[in-house]
Design an enzyme around this catalytic site. Structure first.
Site: not given
Length: 433
Positions: A142, A70-71, A67
């Site tokens: 997040e 991905e960012h 993840h």
């Protein structure tokens, strides 16, 4: 380039595997004005133990690195890739699941430039200590946000009961502590291993010319150098039925209790067309048992045991398969007891009749055909678990082929009490009766 025609749906798919291993699928739909591209890698949150490309020793990476990667791929030395897509009049996004990471764009103009941008930014990483450290704070916020989300906690609570050792039970974004160990070097190593073209697929759907589009992709990839194709060695913890935790609960600031029942699949996962048939069979079974027109649903709803938050799903992916059924309720214990009772007697359920199956099949086929009007739906479905040569366009004939006998057999084999678990969220200060 291979061409496959689906006469029943009047669709034609073009596929080609490039020399570097990238599998490309094109679906022209020239009655649409928009084009949608999705570039995905077979790399998700559960892939935290593997042998890096070019090495021989197994490593364990911090939870949440897929993840995080991905960012970070959107940020380049010369700016943010979102701005590049914006100047082209395109929108872009990305998502990470348990087993996939996908990058996408949609556009009505400058499609060639957008497609080149998609391929380039995903395959050309840029990380520095400063940008990585900055991202840690953003993702930590997040993670903390999701920790306060009751439905998210409910879902991962039941996963923790079913998969206490497997990384499936860990939040896709990782933990605040785990992401602090991520470095540029680790990101580059993960990218080199999992973002090799042979571990990736590209799907483009919408207004396009297949020959021109495929040639653009070939030319883009031919300009880049990649390491030789080699298989990726991954390791996952071994689990037994005895590892399943039958029950757990937490307290949160909720107005009503929440309950979820999980059933862990413990048999070998089929592959190819058999996997798609198996998933379709289980989807039909759950719809027969709990669909909005079933007697079970109406009975539970009339008694106030379930409400409009009620949902059910069968999940099947690379190394796991399970059922989860949950929602808000006035009594979490009654909810889970009633759901388990229905599941354990599923093979003998009065819901499982030829008449009901015919109705459910017609409804499911109708929903499937209606969904084919959405380019986003089509692209996202093609990024889901691989079913070998079977595709989204094989779903309708598979639905038609599933028999009641097969559904009852699936119910008999899957619905085993030792494979079941429950997880509850109670309002703060409340305990189970």
């Amino acid at each position: 380039m291979d061409k496959k025609i689906y006469e029943q749906l009047q669709e034609t798919i073009y596929t080609e595997t490039l020399e570097n291993g990238l599998r490309v699928t094109l679906l022209p739909k020239n009655d649409f004005h928009k084009t949608y591209g999705l570039f995905s890698t077979n790399f998700g949150s559960i892939d935290n133990q593997f042998v890096p490309r070019g090495k021989t020793e197994m490593i364990t990476v911090p939870d949440g690195i897929a993840h995080f990667l991905e960012h970070k791929l959107f940020e380049k030395e010369d700016g943010d890739v979102f701005n590049t897509f914006g100047r082209l009049g395109a929108s872009a996004n990305a998502f990470t699941s348990f087993t996939k990471t996908a990058y996408l764009f949609s556009s009505t103009n400058h499609v060639s430039e957008s497609l080149n941008t998609l391929l380039d930014f995903v395959q050309e990483p840029y990380f520095t200590d400063a940008t990585v450290n900055k991202e840690k704070g953003i993702i930590a916020q997040e993670i903390q946000m999701y920790e306060d989300e009751p439905d998210w906690r409910l879902y991962f609570g039941v996963l923790g009961n079913m998969y206490p050792k497997h990384p499936l039970h860990i939040d896709i974004a990782g933990t605040v502590d785990s992401i602090m160990d991520i470095t540029p070097e680790l990101l580059y190593e993960n990218h080199a291993t999992f973002y090799h073209p042979s571990n990736m697929s590209l799907f483009v759907v919408g207004k396009l010319d297949p020959e021109e589009t495929m040639q653009l992709i070939r030319e883009n990839q031919s300009k880049k150098e990649f390491l030789p194709v080699e298989p990726i060695e991954r390791i996952f913890p071994e689990e037994t039925i005895q590892d399943i935790k039958p029950y757990d609960f937490i307290q949160m600031s909720v107005n009503r209790p929440k309950s979820i029942v999980g059933v862990k699949g413990v048999t070998e996962i089929p592959s190819g067309v058999k996997a798609l048939t198996y998933k379709t069979t289980m989807d039909l079974l759950l719809t027969l048992l709990f669909g909005p027109t079933s007697a079970n649903y109406l009975n539970l709803y009339d008694k106030g045991i379930i409400d409009d938050s009620f949902s059910y799903e069968f999940n099947l992916d690379r190394t796991f398969h399970f059922i989860d059924i949950g929602g808000d309720t006035k009594d979490s214990v009654v909810f889970s007891d009633e759901i388990k009772k229905i599941l354990l007697d599923a093979k003998n359920s009065s819901e499982l009749t030829e008449e009901n199956l015919t109705i459910v099949k017609k409804r499911m086929i109708g929903q499937e055909l209606q969904s084919l009007n959405s380019l986003e739906y089509i692209a996202n479905q093609f990024s889901q678990p691989s079913y070998g040569e079977a595709t989204l366009f094989d779903v309708v004939p598979i639905i038609e082929s599933v028999t009641l006998t097969e559904i009852k057999k699936a119910a008999d084999e899957f619905m085993v009490e030792d494979h079941m678990t429950t997880f509850h969220i109670l309002p703060k200060g409340e305990n189970e009766a």
